[in-house]
Design a protein around this motif. Structure first.
Motif, PDB file in Angstrom:
ATOM      1  N   ARG A 133      -6.551  -0.811 -10.694  1.00  0.00           N
ATOM      2  CA  ARG A 133      -6.813  -0.593  -9.262  1.00  0.00           C
ATOM      3  C   ARG A 133      -5.927   0.567  -8.819  1.00  0.00           C
ATOM      4  O   ARG A 133      -4.700   0.452  -8.808  1.00  0.00           O
ATOM      5  CB  ARG A 133      -6.520  -1.872  -8.472  1.00  0.00           C
ATOM      6  CG  ARG A 133      -7.441  -3.021  -8.863  1.00  0.00           C
ATOM      7  CD  ARG A 133      -7.172  -4.294  -8.096  1.00  0.00           C
ATOM      8  NE  ARG A 133      -8.065  -5.350  -8.562  1.00  0.00           N
ATOM      9  CZ  ARG A 133      -7.788  -6.192  -9.562  1.00  0.00           C
ATOM     10  NH1 ARG A 133      -6.620  -6.102 -10.187  1.00  0.00           N
ATOM     11  NH2 ARG A 133      -8.663  -7.095  -9.937  1.00  0.00           N
ATOM     12  N   ILE A 134      -6.581   1.659  -8.451  1.00  0.00           N
ATOM     13  CA  ILE A 134      -5.868   2.912  -8.219  1.00  0.00           C
ATOM     14  C   ILE A 134      -6.230   3.494  -6.859  1.00  0.00           C
ATOM     15  O   ILE A 134      -7.391   3.445  -6.447  1.00  0.00           O
ATOM     16  CB  ILE A 134      -6.230   3.944  -9.312  1.00  0.00           C
ATOM     17  CG1 ILE A 134      -5.888   3.396 -10.708  1.00  0.00           C
ATOM     18  CG2 ILE A 134      -5.530   5.274  -9.089  1.00  0.00           C
ATOM     19  CD1 ILE A 134      -6.527   4.178 -11.840  1.00  0.00           C
ATOM     20  N   VAL A 135      -5.232   4.061  -6.178  1.00  0.00           N
ATOM     21  CA  VAL A 135      -5.453   4.852  -4.969  1.00  0.00           C
ATOM     22  C   VAL A 135      -5.171   6.304  -5.323  1.00  0.00           C
ATOM     23  O   VAL A 135      -4.157   6.616  -5.957  1.00  0.00           O
ATOM     24  CB  VAL A 135      -4.518   4.398  -3.820  1.00  0.00           C
ATOM     25  CG1 VAL A 135      -4.537   5.410  -2.676  1.00  0.00           C
ATOM     26  CG2 VAL A 135      -4.932   3.033  -3.297  1.00  0.00           C
ATOM     27  N   LEU A 136      -6.084   7.194  -4.947  1.00  0.00           N
ATOM     28  CA  LEU A 136      -5.923   8.624  -5.215  1.00  0.00           C
ATOM     29  C   LEU A 136      -5.555   9.320  -3.913  1.00  0.00           C
ATOM     30  O   LEU A 136      -6.256   9.172  -2.907  1.00  0.00           O
ATOM     31  CB  LEU A 136      -7.242   9.177  -5.761  1.00  0.00           C
ATOM     32  CG  LEU A 136      -7.244  10.581  -6.365  1.00  0.00           C
ATOM     33  CD1 LEU A 136      -6.335  10.652  -7.585  1.00  0.00           C
ATOM     34  CD2 LEU A 136      -8.661  10.982  -6.749  1.00  0.00           C
ATOM     35  N   VAL A 137      -4.452  10.047  -3.908  1.00  0.00           N
ATOM     36  CA  VAL A 137      -4.032  10.777  -2.705  1.00  0.00           C
ATOM     37  C   VAL A 137      -3.759  12.235  -3.067  1.00  0.00           C
ATOM     38  O   VAL A 137      -3.545  12.578  -4.223  1.00  0.00           O
ATOM     39  CB  VAL A 137      -2.779  10.160  -2.039  1.00  0.00           C
ATOM     40  CG1 VAL A 137      -3.058   8.772  -1.512  1.00  0.00           C
ATOM     41  CG2 VAL A 137      -1.588  10.140  -2.986  1.00  0.00           C
ATOM     42  N   GLY A 138      -3.747  13.073  -2.043  1.00  0.00           N
ATOM     43  CA  GLY A 138      -3.486  14.488  -2.227  1.00  0.00           C
ATOM     44  C   GLY A 138      -4.029  15.249  -1.048  1.00  0.00           C
ATOM     45  O   GLY A 138      -4.895  14.749  -0.322  1.00  0.00           O
ATOM     46  N   PRO A 139      -3.550  16.471  -0.828  1.00  0.00           N
ATOM     47  CA  PRO A 139      -4.000  17.247   0.327  1.00  0.00           C
ATOM     48  C   PRO A 139      -5.445  17.685   0.179  1.00  0.00           C
ATOM     49  O   PRO A 139      -6.016  17.618  -0.914  1.00  0.00           O
ATOM     50  CB  PRO A 139      -3.053  18.463   0.310  1.00  0.00           C
ATOM     51  CG  PRO A 139      -2.665  18.609  -1.127  1.00  0.00           C
ATOM     52  CD  PRO A 139      -2.591  17.214  -1.669  1.00  0.00           C
ATOM     53  N   PRO A 140      -6.075  18.129   1.282  1.00  0.00           N
ATOM     54  CA  PRO A 140      -7.419  18.696   1.160  1.00  0.00           C
ATOM     55  C   PRO A 140      -7.371  19.855   0.174  1.00  0.00           C
ATOM     56  O   PRO A 140      -6.384  20.596   0.129  1.00  0.00           O
ATOM     57  CB  PRO A 140      -7.743  19.180   2.582  1.00  0.00           C
ATOM     58  CG  PRO A 140      -6.432  19.220   3.312  1.00  0.00           C
ATOM     59  CD  PRO A 140      -5.557  18.213   2.656  1.00  0.00           C
ATOM     60  N   GLY A 141      -8.410  19.980  -0.654  1.00  0.00           N
ATOM     61  CA  GLY A 141      -8.431  21.072  -1.623  1.00  0.00           C
ATOM     62  C   GLY A 141      -7.740  20.758  -2.931  1.00  0.00           C
ATOM     63  O   GLY A 141      -7.677  21.605  -3.826  1.00  0.00           O
ATOM     64  N   ALA A 142      -7.215  19.534  -3.076  1.00  0.00           N
ATOM     65  CA  ALA A 142      -6.529  19.168  -4.321  1.00  0.00           C
ATOM     66  C   ALA A 142      -7.508  18.810  -5.430  1.00  0.00           C
ATOM     67  O   ALA A 142      -7.111  18.658  -6.589  1.00  0.00           O
ATOM     68  CB  ALA A 142      -5.578  17.990  -4.062  1.00  0.00           C
ATOM     69  N   GLY A 143      -8.787  18.643  -5.079  1.00  0.00           N
ATOM     70  CA  GLY A 143      -9.782  18.275  -6.090  1.00  0.00           C
ATOM     71  C   GLY A 143      -9.910  16.786  -6.285  1.00  0.00           C
ATOM     72  O   GLY A 143     -10.289  16.315  -7.362  1.00  0.00           O
ATOM     73  N   LYS A 144      -9.628  16.007  -5.226  1.00  0.00           N
ATOM     74  CA  LYS A 144      -9.662  14.545  -5.350  1.00  0.00           C
ATOM     75  C   LYS A 144     -11.044  14.021  -5.741  1.00  0.00           C
ATOM     76  O   LYS A 144     -11.158  13.151  -6.604  1.00  0.00           O
ATOM     77  CB  LYS A 144      -9.217  13.885  -4.032  1.00  0.00           C
ATOM     78  CG  LYS A 144      -7.754  14.072  -3.701  1.00  0.00           C
ATOM     79  CD  LYS A 144      -7.328  13.234  -2.518  1.00  0.00           C
ATOM     80  CE  LYS A 144      -8.017  13.618  -1.224  1.00  0.00           C
ATOM     81  NZ  LYS A 144      -7.737  14.999  -0.787  1.00  0.00           N
TER      82      LYS A 144
END
Length: 220
Positions: free
Chosen positions: A2-13
């Motif tokens: 169970r994973i949450v993916l975070v990162g700024p816009p443009g990070a390729g999430k």
């Protein structure tokens, strides 16, 4: 997992979420997809969300949380999921903690995709979209058309979307730093955060992420 993916816009999430979900055999649960599905299916939560969106207001956390909860309770998410775009702030993260705890579950990792701010601006502000078909996407640096301003595929005019302008991108980054970045500290206190560089080829970033998750799983 169970994973949450975070990162700024443009990070390729979105791109990384699709690859990781496939590699891990878990569903990719995206906030955008949840909204579209609930609205198109006319669910109660979808109707509530649409009423706010039509009025130009932000959808309340409780509606977003309700959609995420419904999706995570579906059969294909029984053995794990990858959340992309949720939680978006600390109150949503706390609600997710409580939701999982009530089901006797917990997160395995929060994957933080790290990209320098100027690279984010360069990635997004450099995008050019075809007016005839928005799936035809070029970039002034990374994927230039053969003829400036003209789509290689269909000959349509290439343009910069209003929300891809540098000023808008910087505003989106400010919102990310203010609202979403604090969830990284929230999860770091729980020992769940794994930070990787999101620079380089898509496949390299995916392998970095998979290796980090393998290491984390081995430590637990």
């Amino acid at each position: 997992m169970r994973i949450v993916l975070v990162g700024p816009p443009g990070a390729g999430k979105g791109t990384q979420a699709a690859y990781l979900a496939k590699n891990l055999s878990i569903p990719h649960i995206s906030t955008g997809d949840l909204f579209r599905a609930n609205i198109s299916q006319g669910t109660e939560l979808g109707r509530r969300a649409k009423s706010y969106m039509d009025a130009g207001d932000l959808v309340p956390d409780e509606v977003t949380i309700g959609m995420a909860k419904d999706r995570m309770e579906q059969a294909d998410a029984e053995n794990g999921f990858l959340l992309d775009g949720f939680p978006r702030n600390v109150s949503q993260a706390e609600a997710l903690d409580q939701m999982l705890k009530s089901e006797g579950m917990k997160l395995d990792a929060v994957l933080d995709l790290e990209v320098p701010e100027e690279e984010v601006v360069k990635r997004i502000a450099g995008r050019r979209i075809c007016r005839n078909d928005s799936s035809h996407v070029f970039h002034v640096t990374y994927s230039q058309p053969k003829q400036e301003g003209v789509c290689d595929t269909c000959g349509g005019e290439l343009y910069q979307r209003a929300d891809d302008s540098e000023d808008t991108v910087r505003n989106r980054l400010d919102v990310y730093h203010t609202q979403t970045e604090p969830i990284i500290d929230h999860y770091r206190a729980q020992g769940l955060v794994v930070t990787i560089s999101a620079l380089g080829a898509v496949t390299d970033v995916t392998e970095r992420a998979m290796e980090a998750l393998r290491r984390l799983k081995g430590e637990q």
